[in-house]
Design a protein around this motif. Structure first.
Motif, short mmCIF file in Angstrom:
data_model
loop_
_atom_site.label_atom_id
_atom_site.label_comp_id
_atom_site.label_asym_id
_atom_site.label_seq_id
_atom_site.Cartn_x
_atom_site.Cartn_y
_atom_site.Cartn_z
N HIS A 27 8.77 -1.02 12.96
CA HIS A 27 8.43 -2.30 12.33
C HIS A 27 7.74 -2.06 10.99
O HIS A 27 8.10 -2.67 9.97
CB HIS A 27 7.54 -3.12 13.27
CG HIS A 27 7.08 -4.42 12.69
ND1 HIS A 27 7.91 -5.52 12.58
CD2 HIS A 27 5.90 -4.79 12.16
CE1 HIS A 27 7.25 -6.51 12.02
NE2 HIS A 27 6.02 -6.09 11.75
N TYR A 28 6.76 -1.16 10.98
CA TYR A 28 6.04 -0.84 9.73
C TYR A 28 7.00 -0.28 8.68
O TYR A 28 7.01 -0.73 7.53
CB TYR A 28 4.92 0.16 10.03
CG TYR A 28 4.28 0.71 8.79
CD1 TYR A 28 3.45 -0.09 8.00
CD2 TYR A 28 4.50 2.02 8.39
CE1 TYR A 28 2.87 0.40 6.83
CE2 TYR A 28 3.92 2.53 7.23
CZ TYR A 28 3.11 1.72 6.46
OH TYR A 28 2.54 2.20 5.31
N LEU A 29 7.82 0.69 9.07
CA LEU A 29 8.75 1.31 8.11
C LEU A 29 9.80 0.31 7.64
O LEU A 29 10.18 0.32 6.46
CB LEU A 29 9.41 2.53 8.75
CG LEU A 29 8.45 3.69 9.05
CD1 LEU A 29 9.15 4.76 9.87
CD2 LEU A 29 7.87 4.26 7.77
N ASP A 30 10.26 -0.56 8.52
CA ASP A 30 11.25 -1.58 8.13
C ASP A 30 10.67 -2.53 7.09
O ASP A 30 11.37 -2.91 6.15
CB ASP A 30 11.70 -2.35 9.38
CG ASP A 30 12.80 -3.34 9.07
OD1 ASP A 30 13.87 -2.91 8.58
OD2 ASP A 30 12.60 -4.55 9.32
N ARG A 31 9.40 -2.90 7.23
CA ARG A 31 8.78 -3.80 6.25
C ARG A 31 8.68 -3.11 4.89
O ARG A 31 8.94 -3.73 3.86
CB ARG A 31 7.40 -4.27 6.72
CG ARG A 31 7.44 -5.18 7.96
CD ARG A 31 8.43 -6.32 7.80
NE ARG A 31 8.67 -7.05 9.02
CZ ARG A 31 9.72 -6.89 9.83
NH1 ARG A 31 10.64 -5.99 9.57
NH2 ARG A 31 9.88 -7.63 10.90
N LEU A 32 8.31 -1.81 4.89
CA LEU A 32 8.26 -1.08 3.62
C LEU A 32 9.65 -0.98 3.00
O LEU A 32 9.82 -1.16 1.79
CB LEU A 32 7.70 0.33 3.84
CG LEU A 32 6.22 0.47 4.06
CD1 LEU A 32 5.86 1.92 4.37
CD2 LEU A 32 5.43 -0.03 2.86
N ARG A 87 13.70 -2.75 -1.11
CA ARG A 87 15.01 -3.34 -1.39
C ARG A 87 14.91 -4.67 -2.12
O ARG A 87 15.75 -4.98 -2.97
CB ARG A 87 15.79 -3.55 -0.08
CG ARG A 87 16.23 -2.32 0.64
CD ARG A 87 17.36 -1.62 -0.06
NE ARG A 87 18.52 -2.43 -0.17
CZ ARG A 87 19.75 -2.06 0.12
NH1 ARG A 87 19.98 -0.85 0.56
NH2 ARG A 87 20.75 -2.88 -0.04
N SER A 88 13.89 -5.46 -1.81
CA SER A 88 13.84 -6.81 -2.38
C SER A 88 13.05 -6.89 -3.68
O SER A 88 13.26 -7.82 -4.46
CB SER A 88 13.24 -7.79 -1.36
OG SER A 88 11.89 -7.46 -1.10
N ALA A 89 12.13 -5.93 -3.91
CA ALA A 89 11.28 -6.03 -5.10
C ALA A 89 10.95 -4.64 -5.63
O ALA A 89 9.79 -4.24 -5.66
CB ALA A 89 10.01 -6.80 -4.76
N ILE A 90 11.96 -3.92 -6.07
CA ILE A 90 11.77 -2.55 -6.53
C ILE A 90 10.79 -2.48 -7.70
O ILE A 90 10.06 -1.49 -7.85
CB ILE A 90 13.12 -1.88 -6.88
CG1 ILE A 90 12.96 -0.36 -7.06
CG2 ILE A 90 13.74 -2.49 -8.11
CD1 ILE A 90 12.69 0.39 -5.81
N LYS A 91 10.73 -3.53 -8.52
CA LYS A 91 9.84 -3.53 -9.68
C LYS A 91 8.37 -3.47 -9.26
O LYS A 91 7.55 -2.84 -9.94
CB LYS A 91 10.10 -4.78 -10.53
CG LYS A 91 9.31 -4.82 -11.81
CD LYS A 91 9.72 -6.00 -12.67
CE LYS A 91 8.97 -6.00 -13.98
NZ LYS A 91 9.38 -7.10 -14.85
N THR A 92 8.03 -4.10 -8.15
CA THR A 92 6.63 -4.11 -7.70
C THR A 92 6.38 -3.17 -6.52
O THR A 92 5.24 -3.06 -6.06
CB THR A 92 6.21 -5.54 -7.29
OG1 THR A 92 7.06 -6.00 -6.24
CG2 THR A 92 6.28 -6.48 -8.48
N PHE A 93 7.41 -2.49 -6.04
CA PHE A 93 7.26 -1.56 -4.92
C PHE A 93 6.43 -0.36 -5.37
O PHE A 93 6.67 0.22 -6.43
CB PHE A 93 8.63 -1.09 -4.43
CG PHE A 93 8.56 -0.12 -3.27
CD1 PHE A 93 8.29 -0.57 -2.00
CD2 PHE A 93 8.76 1.23 -3.48
CE1 PHE A 93 8.22 0.31 -0.94
CE2 PHE A 93 8.70 2.13 -2.43
CZ PHE A 93 8.42 1.67 -1.15
N ILE A 94 5.45 0.00 -4.58
CA ILE A 94 4.61 1.16 -4.88
C ILE A 94 5.20 2.36 -4.14
O ILE A 94 5.30 2.33 -2.90
CB ILE A 94 3.15 0.91 -4.46
CG1 ILE A 94 2.59 -0.27 -5.26
CG2 ILE A 94 2.31 2.17 -4.67
CD1 ILE A 94 1.24 -0.74 -4.80
N PRO A 95 5.61 3.41 -4.86
CA PRO A 95 6.20 4.58 -4.21
C PRO A 95 5.28 5.15 -3.13
O PRO A 95 4.05 5.06 -3.21
CB PRO A 95 6.40 5.57 -5.35
CG PRO A 95 6.50 4.72 -6.57
CD PRO A 95 5.57 3.57 -6.31
#
Length: 146
Positions: A72-77, A82-90
């Motif tokens: 569940h945790y990994l799926d949310r990350l 996938r939905s907001a790569i611009k704001t995704f923190i590596p």
């Protein structure tokens, strides 16, 4: 001399969150470098030149039990990426074998492969694949050789 290992004594942290609900098998945690350290090219006269490869990237594969909260945790990350790569923190990675002191660390990680959805008459591990811009593997001599 015997050696000691326990999967319960391996700490895996992704962004500081502990992942620990492993599936069965001998390869539930796998970290490997993506490229060789370099290559040696031999000339016609028998001498060579070694070309060092600066690529320090690596791949992490985790196999988690079906229906685990870790999925569940990994799926949310994964969905954030996938939905907001611009704001995704590596992602950051820290793996420590608490018995033998082996360590793996990773920086600037991203999911590369969506896990399959497989159900049937037996347990199906959920396989997560991530790539890190920098992956460092440090192997120690282990508990039996301290």
């Amino acid at each position: 001399m015997s050696t000691t290992f326990s999967p319960r004594d391996v700490s895996v942290l992704l962004n500081g969150v502990k992942i620990s609900d492993w599936s069965d098998g001998n390869d539930v945690i796998q970290a490997k470098l993506n490229a060789d350290a370099g290559s040696y090219t031999m000339g016609a006269n028998g001498t060579g030149v070694f070309i060092a490869n600066p690529d320090q990237s690596g791949t992490l594969t985790l196999k988690i039990k079906q229906h685990s909260p870790d999925n569940h945790y990994l799926d949310r990350l994964f969905k954030q990426q996938r939905s907001a790569i611009k704001t995704f923190i590596p992602l950051t990675l820290s793996i420590v074998d608490l018995l033998n002191d082996d360590k793996v660390s990773g920086l600037n990680g991203y999911f590369t492969t969506s896990p399959d959805y497989t159900r049937g008459m037996g347990h199906n591990a959920v396989i997560w694949t991530l790539v890190f811009e920098q992956l460092t593997i440090t192997l120690e001599k282990g508990l039996a050789h301290s």
